[in-house]
Enzyme design. Structure first.
Site, PDB file in Angstrom:
ATOM      1  N   SER A 152       0.872  -1.164   0.000  1.00 24.45           N
ATOM      2  CA  SER A 152       0.000   0.000   0.000  1.00 24.45           C
ATOM      3  C   SER A 152       0.905   1.209   0.000  1.00 24.45           C
ATOM      4  CB  SER A 152      -0.870   0.017   1.263  1.00 24.45           C
ATOM      5  OG  SER A 152      -1.468   1.281   1.472  1.00 24.45           O
ATOM      6  N   TYR A 197      -2.592  -1.068  10.638  1.00 25.27           N
ATOM      7  CA  TYR A 197      -2.485  -1.246   9.188  1.00 25.27           C
ATOM      8  C   TYR A 197      -1.128  -0.747   8.687  1.00 25.27           C
ATOM      9  CZ  TYR A 197      -3.647  -0.744   4.229  1.00 25.27           C
ATOM     10  OH  TYR A 197      -3.649  -0.836   2.863  1.00 25.27           O
TER      11      TYR A 197
END
Length: 274
Positions: free
Chosen positions: A145, A158
């Site tokens: 990401s 995350y």
């Protein structure tokens, strides 16, 4: 690896029941690949598999919790038993989490780390030795990401997992180059893509503002189908960095480089868009 080389070969995709994973699996099938679908959500997994089979694709659906090393071993066993080889492995399964760090329940934090980071490691551990035993070219992609290079408050579980995936993938690239040079390793770093990642996030009480902000950001993102196309374009070019939003990535990378290079405090360049 040219895309026409993939026809008749096999792709394994984790997190294939929705979002980028589903779109990547469908894209692989459109290229004439055999597709092994893995997801913990069995109903969604079965629905994707049934649709692809109705279109004439060779599909194997394997319910898999990537947190479980034995389950990922079983996924690899099933893929090789069914199709005999793997040309593309996409370690894609992932979860989100929102909230101030100390308010995230310990079991939620652990689940995010276990899926996002340990799930990637389990895929590497189970598949790389078998892919490396095959002299044909193959490609391993870990979904990271832009959060893997950014400073991201209120998404720390995350972010921590994705920073870990980034480091794991860079190290793996060097290891495969030395031991299994026929395996190309890539990191897939999407920005805003309209998936259900927040719908599938572990649930605990977070502020309405946090929830609304991030869900709106996701809804306004590119479609998973476009992201999957960019992913396979990157595979075709043997890119290490496969990006969906290069301008955002470059902005974040430049800021991160300055913070590290100049030993700045984390808030020195933070503008709320990280």
């Amino acid at each position: 690896m040219q895309l026409d080389e993939l026809r008749g070969r096999t792709a394994v995709v984790t997190g294939a029941g929705s979002g980028i994973g589903e779109s990547a699996a469908r894209h692989a099938a459109s290229l004439g690949m055999n597709v092994v679908l893995a997801d913990v959500a069995t109903e969604r997994l079965d629905a994707v598999a049934a649709d692809l089979r109705s279109r004439g694709s060779a599909v194997l659906a394997v319910p898999t919790d990537v947190r479980d090393v034995a389950a990922v071993d079983a996924l690899a066993d099933a893929a090789y038993a069914e199709f005999g080889e793997v040309a593309v492995l996409l370690n894609n399964a992932g979860l989100e989490s929102l909230g101030v760090t100390w308010e995230v329940p310990a079991d939620e934090w652990r689940r995010v780390i276990d899926v996002n980071l340990l799930g990637v490691f389990h895929g590497v551990r189970s598949f790389v030795p078998r892919m490396g035993a095959d002299p044909r070219r193959s490609h391993l992609v870990n979904t990271c990401s832009v959060g893997g290079i950014a400073i991201t408050p209120r998404m720390t579980a995350y972010a921590a997992s994705k920073h870990g995936v980034q480091a794991l993938t860079e190290s793996l690239y060097l290891e495969c180059a030395e031991v299994f040079p026929q395996i190309t390793v890539s990191v897939f770093s999407p920005g805003q893509v309209a998936t259900r990642i927040f719908e599938d996030a572990p649930t605990h009480e977070v502020t309405a503002a946090d929830t609304v902000f991030w869900r709106e950001q996701i809804r306004e993102g590119m479609t998973p189908d476009v992201a999957a196309t960019l992913l396979f374009d990157g595979i075709a070019r043997d890119e290490f960095w496969i990006l969906t939003h290069p301008e955002s990535f470059e902005r974040l990378a430049a800021k991160r480089a300055r913070v590290l290079g100049e030993q700045l405090r984390p808030d020195a360049l933070f503008d709320g868009r990280n």
